[in-house]
Write an enzyme that holds these catalytic residues in place. Sequence first.
Site, PDB file in Angstrom:
ATOM      1  N   HIS A  63     101.037  56.248  63.089  1.00 45.53           N
ATOM      2  CA  HIS A  63     102.741  57.223  63.325  1.00 45.53           C
ATOM      3  C   HIS A  63     103.629  56.524  62.772  1.00 45.53           C
ATOM      4  CE1 HIS A  63     104.802  60.161  64.610  1.00 45.53           C
ATOM      5  NE2 HIS A  63     103.767  60.995  64.731  1.00 45.53           N
ATOM      6  N   HIS A  92     100.388  63.830  73.800  1.00 41.94           N
ATOM      7  CA  HIS A  92     101.610  65.200  74.322  1.00 41.94           C
ATOM      8  C   HIS A  92     101.374  66.610  73.610  1.00 41.94           C
ATOM      9  CE1 HIS A  92     102.595  62.392  71.010  1.00 41.94           C
ATOM     10  NE2 HIS A  92     103.630  63.776  70.630  1.00 41.94           N
ATOM     11  N   ASP A 115     101.945  68.118  65.142  1.00 38.39           N
ATOM     12  CA  ASP A 115     100.971  67.213  64.821  1.00 38.39           C
ATOM     13  C   ASP A 115     100.300  66.509  65.518  1.00 38.39           C
ATOM     14  OD1 ASP A 115     103.262  66.229  65.952  1.00 38.39           O
ATOM     15  OD2 ASP A 115     103.058  64.675  64.595  1.00 38.39           O
ATOM     16  N   HIS A 116     100.354  66.609  66.734  1.00 37.61           N
ATOM     17  CA  HIS A 116      99.173  65.830  67.520  1.00 37.61           C
ATOM     18  C   HIS A 116      98.088  66.745  68.255  1.00 37.61           C
ATOM     19  CE1 HIS A 116     101.109  61.640  67.696  1.00 37.61           C
ATOM     20  NE2 HIS A 116     102.180  63.020  67.716  1.00 37.61           N
TER      21      HIS A 116
END
Length: 279
Positions: A247, A71, A75-76
């Site tokens: 995570h 997504h 933070d990704h």
Amino acid sequence: MQPAPSQIVLLGTGTPIADPARSGPAVAIVVGETPYLVDAGPGLVRRAAAACAAGVRGLAIDRLDRLFLTHLHSDHTVGLPDLLFTGWTMGRRSPLEIYGPPGTEAMAEHLLAAYAEDIRERLEGPEPTSAGGCRVRVTEIEPGPIYEDRNVAVEAFAVDHGTWPAFGYRFETLDRTIVISGDTASPHENVEAYQGCDVLIHEVQSSAGLARRSTAWRRYHARYHTAARELAQVASQARPGLLVLYHQLFHGVTERQLLAEVLDGYDGLVVSGRDLDVC
């Protein structure tokens, strides 16, 4: 000829919290010397360099040319410009291939526009740089099979993580099946995708720690992330060969306490992942 074995390298196990011990979310599945990256959290490229120096040759920076985004939360993805441009300047000659949700193509186009002067200077100046490596090929995906080559077949499945499309991935290699949850609430809806996998890499948050958060944050995290007790229930149904926590939202508890929360409801093999773990 024996099939090339797969390795899983946790390049980042963190969250938006700036923890020096945990880079942003990123996982590498390496088959032989071919890498397949899932997510591009901050620190991805440096962690890949560290893994390569430790012997995972498939994570040489110029080999990093295939990325699957779960997504588009920052933070990704904030490691994406580093992956794109450092990979290019370190020798990648082919375009970076990105598979991700709607919006991925616009993100890539804006990054290329933001770094237009850097690209111009490197191509028109004296630096011996190939034009191919600063290009991007984006495939915006839907649930179902999205990629296949001689090493892997990849299937995306929809997960519950807000009002936008978000995905988890199931990788079938020649020697095992690896599932990466991405960020997801309602993991019971994902059991079919998890079923029978050899390794399940799953996000998790502490149920005990969450109870200490403010009302607004409890509401948010309960709606968009997986609590330890929920994950234990789902793992008990799916029975992965190995459950890897990543995570991890500790919410103030220790790593040991979070692991204990999962093990309280699940009797399978579980590890709490740390950056640069290999499995």
